[in-house]
Design an enzyme around this catalytic site. Structure first.
Site, PDB file in Angstrom:
ATOM      1  CG  HIS A 353      11.787  32.805  58.628  1.00  0.00           C
ATOM      2  ND1 HIS A 353      10.603  32.548  59.263  1.00  0.00           N
ATOM      3  CD2 HIS A 353      11.727  34.104  58.265  1.00  0.00           C
ATOM      4  CE1 HIS A 353       9.870  33.657  59.303  1.00  0.00           C
ATOM      5  NE2 HIS A 353      10.519  34.613  58.699  1.00  0.00           N
ATOM      6  CG  ASP A 363       6.930  37.181  58.237  1.00  0.00           C
ATOM      7  OD1 ASP A 363       7.893  36.413  58.039  1.00  0.00           O
ATOM      8  OD2 ASP A 363       6.885  37.993  59.179  1.00  0.00           O
ATOM      9  CD  GLU A 400      12.780  35.897  61.085  1.00  0.00           C
ATOM     10  OE1 GLU A 400      13.216  37.042  60.897  1.00  0.00           O
ATOM     11  OE2 GLU A 400      11.573  35.684  61.325  1.00  0.00           O
ATOM     12  CD  GLU A 401       8.269  35.555  62.223  1.00  0.00           C
ATOM     13  OE1 GLU A 401       8.744  36.526  62.845  1.00  0.00           O
ATOM     14  OE2 GLU A 401       7.770  35.646  61.092  1.00  0.00           O
ATOM     15  CG  ASP A 429      11.564  37.112  56.478  1.00  0.00           C
ATOM     16  OD1 ASP A 429      10.446  36.600  56.368  1.00  0.00           O
ATOM     17  OD2 ASP A 429      12.075  37.369  57.592  1.00  0.00           O
ATOM     18  CG  HIS A 513       4.553  39.267  62.876  1.00  0.00           C
ATOM     19  ND1 HIS A 513       5.553  39.622  63.744  1.00  0.00           N
ATOM     20  CD2 HIS A 513       5.182  38.759  61.787  1.00  0.00           C
ATOM     21  CE1 HIS A 513       6.739  39.341  63.199  1.00  0.00           C
ATOM     22  NE2 HIS A 513       6.531  38.823  62.005  1.00  0.00           N
TER      23      HIS A 513
END
Ligand SMILES: *[C@@H]1O[C@H](CO)[C@@H](O)[C@H](O)[C@H]1NC(C)=O
Ligand SMILES: *[C@@H]1O[C@H](CO)[C@@H](O)[C@H](O)[C@H]1NC(C)=O
Ligand SMILES: *[C@@H]1O[C@H](CO)[C@@H](O)[C@H](O)[C@H]1NC(C)=O
Ligand SMILES: *[C@@H]1O[C@H](CO)[C@@H](O)[C@H](O)[C@H]1NC(C)=O
Ligand SMILES: *[C@@H]1O[C@H](CO)[C@@H](O)[C@H](O)[C@H]1NC(C)=O
Length: 708
Positions: A353, A363, A400-401, A429, A513
Site C-alpha cells: 500500500h 509504513d 490500507e490504513e 507493507d 503510526h
C-alpha cells in the site's frame, strides 16, 4: 447505465475466456517451441538456464541509492488517503511505471473514509485545578505541516466528562479483574494500553460493552532504537470492524455502484458507538499517575511506571471531546502489468500500500520503494530479452490504513478473475522497521521462501546469506502464518483463497503510526545504508521471478500437510473427550497423501527435459491443481458472524482469547462453548471441526490428479 464501469477500473477487460486462452496458449506455446527455439531441443533446460541468468541479472542490479531516493521522494509530505498529497504519490508511482515503459493501469473507487475536525482532553482535580493534555505531537523540525492530528478513524463524534479508570489492555479478563476489585467502569472514561492481540476496534467495543463513555488508548514507549523521545508519539489507527469500504460491503465501490446509506444498520454495526482517541505514552503516564482507588493488580504491573498506583475510578475527572467527519472520497490503486509470454492468464501479484498516516517512511513506503526498485529491475530484464512466462502484476494500493480498503475493493471487483487465474499474492507493507528478518506465508510457499533466502545477502553481516543469518539467530527457519488481518494480503488469502506471503525486516518499531515515521527516522534508526531495503527487494522480486518463470509451480504441499497435522495435535491437547478429531485426522491423512503424490509428479516434471505437447499439457494440469488447492479451504458460508472471511484455516478469531492462530471457526466455537451447556458446546465445536475437515477434503480433491 450506471453499470458501465470506467475502463480504468477494470484491469482485464479484453481477455478471452480462460478456456480460449488456454487453447490458444497451447498452440502458441507449441509453435513457439518448435519454430523459434528449434535449435534448442532441450528447451526446458535452456529455458531454466536463461531464467537463472535473468535471476542473476535481477540480483546484481540491486542498488541502495535508488531505494533511498524513491523513499525520499515518497515521504516528502504526509500523504493520508483521500488527501491531495496522497494523489501526488499515486502520480509519482504511475509516472515511475510509465517511465520504465511498463503497461500501467489504475483502478479508482469511492470509499467512506474518516477524518478528525477537533479533539481536546483535560484533567480536573479535586483541588479545583485542571491540566490540558495536548493531543498533538511536538515537532521534530519545522516541516511538520500537514500531519493529520492523532485520531481513530471511524470513531464517532462525542464528549465525555467523567472519572477516569485504568483497564489495562481492555480485554474481558481485564474487566473481570477490575470487577474482582469492586471496580465498575460504567459511566467512566477508560484509559487502556495497547496489547498484543487485541485490535483497537475490539478495545473500544469491549469498553462500550462495559458501559464506558470513551476510550483513551496509548502505546507504551517501545524504545529499542536508542531514542526514548518517541514516548511523545500518538499511534493513529482505525476502529472499524471488518475490512473494505463500509458502504459497499462485499462489492466494489466503483462509480455508479450500489451504496448503502450511512445509517443503514449494516453500516452502523461496523463503527463503535463511543468516541476514542490515541494517546502518547507520556500523556498516559501523567493521567495514570493521578488515579487513586484500588491498587493496580500485580499481574498488570509489567512495565507500568512506579508512580502508577491505583486503577481509579477517579478521583481525577477527564473532559474528552472528539469531533470528526466521515466522507466518501476517491481512492486510487495503480498497477504495472508485465504480460506473460506463455501463460498470460496466470497472475503473480506483488502488492504494497502507498497511503500513510503521516510521512510513511516505514509504513508503508519502505515497501513502496522496494516495489519501485523491482519495477526498475524488471524493466531492465525486459530490455535484456526477458519476458515472464506468466503475467506479473505490481500493485500499489490506497487506503490500507482505513481497513485494507483499496486492495479489498479491487479483490471484490475482480474476484472471479482472480479466483481462476491468480497463482500467488506477495505482500510487503512495512518492508523495513529495523533489524531481523520475518516472513509469514501459506505453507506451500515455505520451500520457495527458503530457497530464495539462500540467494540473498544478509544486510547485517559480512559474507552470510539471509538464510544463514536466520538459522544462527533462530536455530530454525521460522515461517509464520497469515491469520492476522493487518495488511493487504487479507482480501487475497482470507476472502479469495489465493496463496499469500508477507515479509519484513524488524518488528514493533517505536514510531508506528506517529508523526515521527519519517525519512530521518529511517536513515537514523531503521536502515541507515538501505541494505535491508536491498534484501527485501531482492527476496520479493526473486520469489515472483520463480513463481512467474518456473515451468512447474514452486509449491510444495507436504509442508501444508505437516502444518495441518501440527494444528490437529495442538487441538487435541486443548480439547477433552467429548469432541472427536477423527474427521480432521482422516482428512489430513488424505491431504498428506495427495500432497505427496503431487510433489512426486512435480519432481518428475521438473527433472524432465521433454517439452512435447503432452508434457506441457501435463505440466499445466499439475500447475492448476497446485494453484487451486488453496481455494478448497474457502467456504461460501465463511466464518460464523464474519462471513466475508471465507478461509477456514487462516483468518481472524472473532473473539479475543481464542487460543488458536488457525481454524478461526473452531477457536471461536471453543470460546462460545464455555458459555453453553456441555453437550451444546461440544456439538458446536464438533460442527466447526467437521467444517474444517470438509474444507481440507476440498483442497485435497483439488490437489489430487484423479477424476474424483
Ligand atoms: C491539585 O492536584 C493535582 C493532582 O494531585 C496536583 O498535581 C496539583 O499540583 C494540585 N494543585 C494545586 C493548586 O494544589
Ligand atoms: C456496573 O454499573 C452499571 C450501572 O450502574 C450496572 O448497570 C452494571 O450492571 C454494573 N456492572 C456490574 C458488572 O456490576
Ligand atoms: C469539556 O470540553 C469541551 C470542549 O473543549 C468544552 O466545551 C466544555 O466546556 C468542557 N466541559 C467542562 C465541564 O470543562
Ligand atoms: C549504500 O551502501 C553503502 C555500503 O553499505 C554505503 O556506504 C552507502 O552510504 C549506501 N548508500 C545509501 C544511499 O544509503
Ligand atoms: C516425450 O514425452 C512424450 C510423451 O510422454 C513421449 O511420447 C516422447 O517419446 C518423449 N520424448 C523424448 C525425447 O523423451
Amino acid at each position: 447505465m450506471g453499470q458501465l464501469l470506467p475502463s480504468s477500473t477494470t484491469l482485464f477487460t479484453s481477455k478471452p475466456s480462460p478456456t480460449c486462452t488456454f487453447l490458444s496458449l497451447l498452440i502458441i506455446g507449441i509453435l513457439g517451441f518448435y519454430t523459434l527455439h528449434f535449435p534448442h531441443p532441450l528447451l526446458s533446460s535452456s529455458n531454466s538456464h536463461s531464467a537463472l541468468r535473468f535471476r542473476q541479472i535481477f540480483l546484481s542490479h540491486a542498488t541502495n541509492a535508488t531505494l533511498s531516493s524513491y523513499l525520499r521522494a515518497l515521504t516528502l509530505h504526509p500523504h493520508l488517503a483521500g488527501t491531495p498529497p496522497s494523489v501526488d504519490t499515486f502520480n509519482f508511482v504511475r509516472a515511475h511505471f510509465l517511465g520504465l515503459g511498463l503497461d500501467t493501469r489504475s483502478a479508482h473507487y469511492n470509499a467512506l473514509l474518516s477524518y478528525p475536525l477537533h479533539s481536546s482532553l483535560s484533567a480536573h482535580f479535586g483541588n479545583g485545578s485542571r491540566v490540558d493534555i495536548p493531543l498533538t505531537e511536538p515537532g521534530l523540525n519545522n516541516n511538520r505541516d500537514g500531519v493529520v492530528p492523532p485520531y481513530h478513524a471511524y470513531s464517532p463524534s462525542g464528549s465525555a466528562h467523567a472519572k477516569l479508570a485504568f483497564a489495562n489492555h481492555g480485554t474481558d479478563e481485564d474487566y473481570r479483574a477490575l470487577g474482582e476489585l469492586g471496580v465498575n467502569v460504567s459511566g467512566c472514561v477508560v484509559i487502556v494500553r495497547r496489547g498484543d492481540d487485541v485490535s483497537r476496534g475490539e478495545v473500544v467495543r469491549k469498553a462500550e460493552k462495559n458501559g464506558a463513555l470513551a476510550v483513551l488508548l496509548y502505546t507504551e514507549g517501545a524504545g529499542g532504537d536508542g531514542n526514548g523521545g518517541f514516548k511523545k508519539g500518538f499511534e493513529r489507527g482505525f476502529v472499524m470492524n471488518g475490512v473494505g469500504d463500509p458502504l459497499s460491503p462485499g462489492w466494489a465501490g466503483v462509480d455508479g455502484a450500489e451504496r448503502l446509506d450511512l445509517d443503514d444498520p449494516e453500516v452502523l454495526k461496523r463503527f463503535p458507538k463511543i468516541p476514542s482517541t490515541p494517546l502518547s505514552a507520556e500523556a498516559a503516564e501523567s493521567l495514570l499517575g493521578w488515579l487513586g482507588g484500588a491498587t493496580v493488580p500485580a499481574a498488570w504491573r509489567e512495565s507500568l511506571p512506579a508512580a502508577v498506583r491505583g486503577v481509579g475510578p477517579g478521583p481525577t475527572v477527564v473532559n474528552f471531546t472528539y469531533k470528526g467527519e466521515k466522507k466518501v472520497v476517491k481512492i486510487h490503486n495503480v498497477f504495472a502489468v508485465i504480460r506473460g509470454s506463455e501463460e498470460p492468464d496466470r497472475y503473480v501479484l506483488l502488492g504494497n500500500h502507498r497511503d500513510a498516516w503521516t510521512y510513511g517512511a516505514v509504513d508503508p513506503n519502505s515497501g513502496t520503494a522496494a516495489l519501485l526498485d523491482i519495477a526498475r529491475r524488471y524493466s531492465l530484464l525486459m530490455r535484456s530479452g526477458w519476458n515472464p512466462r506468466r503475467t506479473i502484476i505490481l500493485c500499489s494500493w490506497d487506503a490500507e490504513e482505513f481497513g485494507m480498503v483499496g486492495s479489498t475493493e479491487w479483490v471484490e471487483q475482480n474476484i472471479a478473475n482472480l479466483g481462476s487465474k491468480a497463482v500467488a499474492y506477495l505482500n510487503v507493507d512495512c518492508a523495513v522497521q529495523g533489524p531481523g528478518f520475518f516472513v509469514r506465508s501459506t505453507p506451500q510457499l515455505d520451500n520457495l521462501i527458503l530457497e530464495v533466502t539462500k540467494k540473498v545477502k544478509d544486510p547485517d553481516s559480512v559474507g552470510a546469506t539471509v538464510y544463514e543469518k536466520w538459522m544462527t539467530a533462530n536455530r530454525r527457519v521460522d515461517v509464520q502464518r497469515l491469520s492476522a488481518v493487518d495488511s493487504d494480503f487479507a482480501p487475497f488469502l482470507q476472502h479469495a483463497g489465493i496463496p499469500s506471503m508477507d515479509m519484513y525486516y524488524g518488528i514493533d518499531f517505536s514510531v508506528y503510526h506517529t508523526a515521527y515515521d519519517a525519512y530521518e527516522w529511517m536513515i537514523n534508526f531503521g536502515d541507515p545504508f538501505f541494505q535491508r531495503h536491498v534484501a527485501v527487494a531482492g527476496m520479493w522480486g526473486l520469489l515472483a521471478l520463480h513463481l512467474a518463470d518456473d515451468l512447474v509451480l514452486p509449491f510444495n504441499f507436504l509442508s501444508y500437510a505437516d502444518q495441518l497435522k501440527h494444528y490437529k495435535d495442538v487441538l487435541s491437547n486443548l480439547l477433552d473427550g467429548g469432541v472427536s478429531l477423527h474427521p480432521l485426522t482422516t482428512a489430513i491423512q488424505e491431504f498428506a497423501y495427495a500432497a505427496k503424490e503431487a510433489e512426486d509428479e512435480a519432481q518428475k516434471l521438473r527433472d524432465q527435459e521433454n517439452t512435447s505437447e503432452l508434457v506441457i499439457l501435463k505440466t499445466r494440469a499439475l500447475n492448476d491443481r497446485l494453484m487451486f488447492a488453496e481455494r478448497g479451504f474457502l467456504d461460501s458460508d465463511g466464518i460464523e458472524g464474519r462471513q466475508w472471511f471465507k478461509h477456514l484455516v487462516y483468518g481472524p478469531p472473532g473473539e479475543h482469547g481464542s487460543k488458536l492462530s488457525f481454524f478461526p471457526g473452531v477457536g471461536d466455537a471453543m470460546l462460545r462453548a464455555k458459555r453453553m451447556s456441555r453437550t451444546e458446546g461440544e456439538a458446536k465445536v464438533q460442527h466447526e471441526i467437521w467444517r474444517v475437515a470438509r474444507a481440507i477434503q476440498r483442497a485435497e480433491k483439488s490437489l489430487r490428479g484423479d477424476v474424483f
